[in-house]
Design a protein around this motif. Sequence first.
Motif, PDB file in Angstrom:
ATOM      1  N   ALA A  61       0.833  -1.202   0.000  1.00 15.45           N
ATOM      2  CA  ALA A  61       0.000   0.000   0.000  1.00 15.45           C
ATOM      3  C   ALA A  61       0.868   1.253   0.000  1.00 15.45           C
ATOM      4  O   ALA A  61       1.976   1.259   0.547  1.00 15.45           O
ATOM      5  CB  ALA A  61      -0.900  -0.005   1.235  1.00 15.45           C
ATOM      6  N   TYR A  62       0.341   2.294  -0.611  1.00 13.17           N
ATOM      7  CA  TYR A  62       1.051   3.579  -0.587  1.00 13.17           C
ATOM      8  C   TYR A  62       1.232   4.053   0.849  1.00 13.17           C
ATOM      9  O   TYR A  62       2.223   4.700   1.168  1.00 13.17           O
ATOM     10  CB  TYR A  62       0.286   4.644  -1.369  1.00 13.17           C
ATOM     11  N   SER A  63       0.283   3.692   1.736  1.00 12.55           N
ATOM     12  CA  SER A  63       0.365   4.107   3.137  1.00 12.55           C
ATOM     13  C   SER A  63       1.551   3.495   3.854  1.00 12.55           C
ATOM     14  O   SER A  63       1.920   3.948   4.934  1.00 12.55           O
ATOM     15  CB  SER A  63      -0.938   3.778   3.874  1.00 12.55           C
ATOM     16  N   ALA A  64       2.179   2.476   3.267  1.00 11.64           N
ATOM     17  CA  ALA A  64       3.371   1.839   3.837  1.00 11.64           C
ATOM     18  C   ALA A  64       4.631   2.558   3.351  1.00 11.64           C
ATOM     19  O   ALA A  64       5.722   1.997   3.399  1.00 11.64           O
ATOM     20  CB  ALA A  64       3.415   0.369   3.464  1.00 11.64           C
ATOM     21  N   ASN A  65       4.465   3.800   2.896  1.00  8.16           N
ATOM     22  CA  ASN A  65       5.587   4.610   2.385  1.00  8.16           C
ATOM     23  C   ASN A  65       6.335   3.897   1.263  1.00  8.16           C
ATOM     24  O   ASN A  65       7.558   3.875   1.224  1.00  8.16           O
ATOM     25  CB  ASN A  65       6.540   5.003   3.512  1.00  8.16           C
ATOM     26  N   LEU A  66       5.557   3.332   0.344  1.00  5.99           N
ATOM     27  CA  LEU A  66       6.111   2.591  -0.786  1.00  5.99           C
ATOM     28  C   LEU A  66       7.018   3.489  -1.620  1.00  5.99           C
ATOM     29  O   LEU A  66       6.657   4.593  -2.001  1.00  5.99           O
ATOM     30  CB  LEU A  66       4.979   2.063  -1.671  1.00  5.99           C
ATOM     31  N   THR A  67       8.218   2.974  -1.895  1.00  3.04           N
ATOM     32  CA  THR A  67       9.132   3.609  -2.849  1.00  3.04           C
ATOM     33  C   THR A  67       9.703   2.510  -3.727  1.00  3.04           C
ATOM     34  O   THR A  67       9.862   1.372  -3.298  1.00  3.04           O
ATOM     35  CB  THR A  67      10.294   4.357  -2.152  1.00  3.04           C
ATOM     36  N   PHE A  68       9.985   2.863  -4.971  1.00  3.13           N
ATOM     37  CA  PHE A  68      10.654   1.923  -5.865  1.00  3.13           C
ATOM     38  C   PHE A  68      11.346   2.707  -6.957  1.00  3.13           C
ATOM     39  O   PHE A  68      11.049   3.875  -7.196  1.00  3.13           O
ATOM     40  CB  PHE A  68       9.688   0.882  -6.435  1.00  3.13           C
ATOM     41  N   LYS A  69      12.335   2.053  -7.592  1.00  2.40           N
ATOM     42  CA  LYS A  69      13.029   2.696  -8.713  1.00  2.40           C
ATOM     43  C   LYS A  69      13.282   1.653  -9.784  1.00  2.40           C
ATOM     44  O   LYS A  69      13.318   0.455  -9.520  1.00  2.40           O
ATOM     45  CB  LYS A  69      14.321   3.358  -8.272  1.00  2.40           C
ATOM     46  N   TYR A  70      13.438   2.138 -11.017  1.00  5.48           N
ATOM     47  CA  TYR A  70      13.670   1.234 -12.149  1.00  5.48           C
ATOM     48  C   TYR A  70      14.869   1.688 -12.925  1.00  5.48           C
ATOM     49  O   TYR A  70      15.421   2.709 -12.701  1.00  5.48           O
ATOM     50  CB  TYR A  70      12.437   1.145 -13.048  1.00  5.48           C
TER      51      TYR A  70
END
Length: 70
Positions: A61-70
Motif C-alpha cells: 500500500a502507498y500508506s506503507a511509504n512505498l518507494t521503488f526505482k527502475y
Amino acid sequence: MNKDISTLGDLLGKVVQIYPGDTYSKWGRIIEISDNGVLFEITDADDRCTGYTVGSYRFIAYSANLTFKY
C-alpha cells in the motif's frame, strides 16, 4: 494517500527495485497499480527478506511509504 495512477501506468510489467536503500535488496515486476497501492510479482530478493519470496505476489500500500526505482 491518493496517487495519480495515470502517471504510473507506463510502469506496468517493468521490473523495479522495491524500497531502494533498504539493507536487503528486493525486486519485483509491477502487475497491477490501484488507488491503494501496487501489486508486485517478486523476481529477486535477498534470502534474509522476510515475506519476499521469488515467484510470490506482494501488494504494498502507498500508506506503507512505498518507494521503488527502475
